[in-house]
Design an enzyme around this catalytic site. Sequence first.
Site, PDB file in Angstrom:
ATOM      1  N   HIS A 278      48.115  32.848  70.107  1.00 45.59           N
ATOM      2  CA  HIS A 278      49.427  33.174  70.666  1.00 45.59           C
ATOM      3  C   HIS A 278      49.227  33.396  72.159  1.00 45.59           C
ATOM      4  O   HIS A 278      48.844  34.486  72.593  1.00 45.59           O
ATOM      5  CB  HIS A 278      49.974  34.441  70.015  1.00 45.59           C
ATOM      6  CG  HIS A 278      50.267  34.289  68.558  1.00 45.59           C
ATOM      7  ND1 HIS A 278      51.292  33.503  68.099  1.00 45.59           N
ATOM      8  CD2 HIS A 278      49.671  34.825  67.461  1.00 45.59           C
ATOM      9  CE1 HIS A 278      51.332  33.567  66.771  1.00 45.59           C
ATOM     10  NE2 HIS A 278      50.349  34.344  66.362  1.00 45.59           N
TER      11      HIS A 278
ATOM     12  N   ASP B 110      51.218  29.139  69.703  1.00 42.56           N
ATOM     13  CA  ASP B 110      52.424  29.031  70.527  1.00 42.56           C
ATOM     14  C   ASP B 110      52.053  29.461  71.945  1.00 42.56           C
ATOM     15  O   ASP B 110      50.971  30.001  72.174  1.00 42.56           O
ATOM     16  CB  ASP B 110      53.619  29.820  69.973  1.00 42.56           C
ATOM     17  CG  ASP B 110      53.295  31.252  69.582  1.00 42.56           C
ATOM     18  OD1 ASP B 110      52.469  31.900  70.256  1.00 42.56           O
ATOM     19  OD2 ASP B 110      53.888  31.747  68.597  1.00 42.56           O
TER      20      ASP B 110
ATOM     21  N   GLU C 292      43.420  39.920  60.921  1.00 42.41           N
ATOM     22  CA  GLU C 292      43.422  40.835  62.066  1.00 42.41           C
ATOM     23  C   GLU C 292      42.651  42.128  61.805  1.00 42.41           C
ATOM     24  O   GLU C 292      43.199  43.226  61.909  1.00 42.41           O
ATOM     25  CB  GLU C 292      44.859  41.131  62.486  1.00 42.41           C
ATOM     26  CG  GLU C 292      45.595  39.866  62.891  1.00 42.41           C
ATOM     27  CD  GLU C 292      47.060  40.099  63.241  1.00 42.41           C
ATOM     28  OE1 GLU C 292      47.534  41.245  63.131  1.00 42.41           O
ATOM     29  OE2 GLU C 292      47.721  39.113  63.619  1.00 42.41           O
TER      30      GLU C 292
ATOM     31  N   ASN D  27      40.865  35.819  60.117  1.00 43.69           N
ATOM     32  CA  ASN D  27      41.854  35.338  61.086  1.00 43.69           C
ATOM     33  C   ASN D  27      42.225  36.468  62.036  1.00 43.69           C
ATOM     34  O   ASN D  27      42.441  37.607  61.613  1.00 43.69           O
ATOM     35  CB  ASN D  27      43.105  34.883  60.311  1.00 43.69           C
ATOM     36  CG  ASN D  27      44.125  34.162  61.171  1.00 43.69           C
ATOM     37  OD1 ASN D  27      43.802  33.167  61.821  1.00 43.69           O
ATOM     38  ND2 ASN D  27      45.368  34.639  61.165  1.00 43.69           N
TER      39      ASN D  27
ATOM     40  N   GLU E 183      47.827  29.661  64.595  1.00 41.95           N
ATOM     41  CA  GLU E 183      49.182  30.163  64.863  1.00 41.95           C
ATOM     42  C   GLU E 183      49.595  29.870  66.301  1.00 41.95           C
ATOM     43  O   GLU E 183      50.153  30.724  66.993  1.00 41.95           O
ATOM     44  CB  GLU E 183      49.261  31.667  64.589  1.00 41.95           C
ATOM     45  CG  GLU E 183      48.826  32.053  63.189  1.00 41.95           C
ATOM     46  CD  GLU E 183      48.898  33.554  62.905  1.00 41.95           C
ATOM     47  OE1 GLU E 183      49.632  34.259  63.628  1.00 41.95           O
ATOM     48  OE2 GLU E 183      48.230  34.006  61.959  1.00 41.95           O
TER      49      GLU E 183
END
Length: 493
Positions: free
Chosen positions: A245, A275, A168, A209, A273
């Site tokens: 996300h 979701d 990040e 990432n 990651e």
Amino acid sequence: MTASEGAFRPGGVRLGGWAAAVVTVAVAMVMALGAAVPARAATTLRALAEADGRYFGTALTAGDLGISGEMNVATAQFDMVTPGNEMKWDTTEPSNGNYNFGPGDQILNFAQSHNMRVRGHNLVWHSQLPGWVSSLPSSQVRSVMESHITTEATHYKGKVYAWDVVNEPFNEDGSLRADVFYNAMGSGYIADALRTAHAADPNAKLYLNDYNIEGENAKSNGMYNLAQSLLAQGVPLDGIGLESHFIVGQVPSSTLANMQRFAALGLDVAVTELDDRIQLPASGSALAQQATDYSTVVKDCLTVSRCVGVSQWGVDDGHSWIPGTFPGYGAATMYDSNYQPKPAYNATVAALGGSPGGGGGSGSGELHAVGAGKCLDVPNSSTTAGTQPQIWTCAGTSNQIWTHTAANELTVYSGGTTMCLDAYNKQTSAGTKVEIWQCNGGTNQQWQVNANGTVTGVQSGLCLDVTGASTANGAMVELWTCNGGSNQQWTLG
């Protein structure tokens, strides 16, 4: 997507690198904690992905390892593990020069014992960073960062598939974050971190990432431009991680094009990651959209030869970080809190080339109660709304032929009338009776015929259950908490 950092899971366990799924129907025993036990299938997410030369992963923390139902899903379905917190700086080097690799080793050992690879997460991140790092004089930051990367990457040398070396690094406008590393070293800290990691573990894939870089936008443009620059300098960068996300219904339409442009640079891409959070309570339409979202992401990855795999962030809704970070939201994974596969799981299996519904069955036919050896039956072929189905000796008659529709209804042609299986009065408590009713599209008339042999109500999340585990003709059927009992096992067709 809303940005939120320093994410916490319920119980205060920090999880997340974001600004912070079975064919066999023989489930025999109830696991600890009352968890239903999804059967290990011949066709799972991991097997389907591996057949295409990719992986399907999840994130786990050390606390998750003791939860049997969750681990049963994880080991059956996933072949890559990302440690939720155990390899982050505040765990691995809580004070200067004092290292703690025990928690990370625990995740690694679990993964290796279940033939799962590990994605190292992460080496450099502005969050979950011990205070002593942030308070360093600028002149010491480079040596401390290099020492941390070298020590951790050397400890895990040859044992991890990839590292999220820098996590990040970008603001939403595509500029680099002004964290302790940037402030001390400028943009060059990223190249230095990658070179240091490569020197310590030359065979690991090295990634940058970030979140909100899944589609083409200012932030992903910043990442793209940085990647171009690093590659031009000969910096060892192997891939870009798209955290993913999402909020249900908001998967960027440019995700595929974005993956393709990074791949065109010669880089791997990975969904790291995934979701897809839903405003609670989750409606049937929201769960259907979530299934579409998961399918879209997986299909996009499969379209790009350099998209190496997909990882879901966590295993199930009950252990997701979402509710604790986004109040009012949840239901973000492919498995519900009872470890039952949701529509998103079936959609993902289909996207991977598998057969949705697996051993649970799909289409039309008798709905067999496995434990009793009988069929779900409308008594006397009644057409009266409110009639409660029973189990009865299978006869192949129309009042025993059920169809699982595209709308997730279970319909039966009884007495010349099509009726739907219905949870009485939309109730969601254990012991709610099921009945036949005129089809109306309600969520209490929507059912998942699951790959592990259960039939679950979309609205309630409860399992279709033969009352008292009876095997007698005329035994009634109700909804009950999923527990893996043979009286909750069904096959359709």
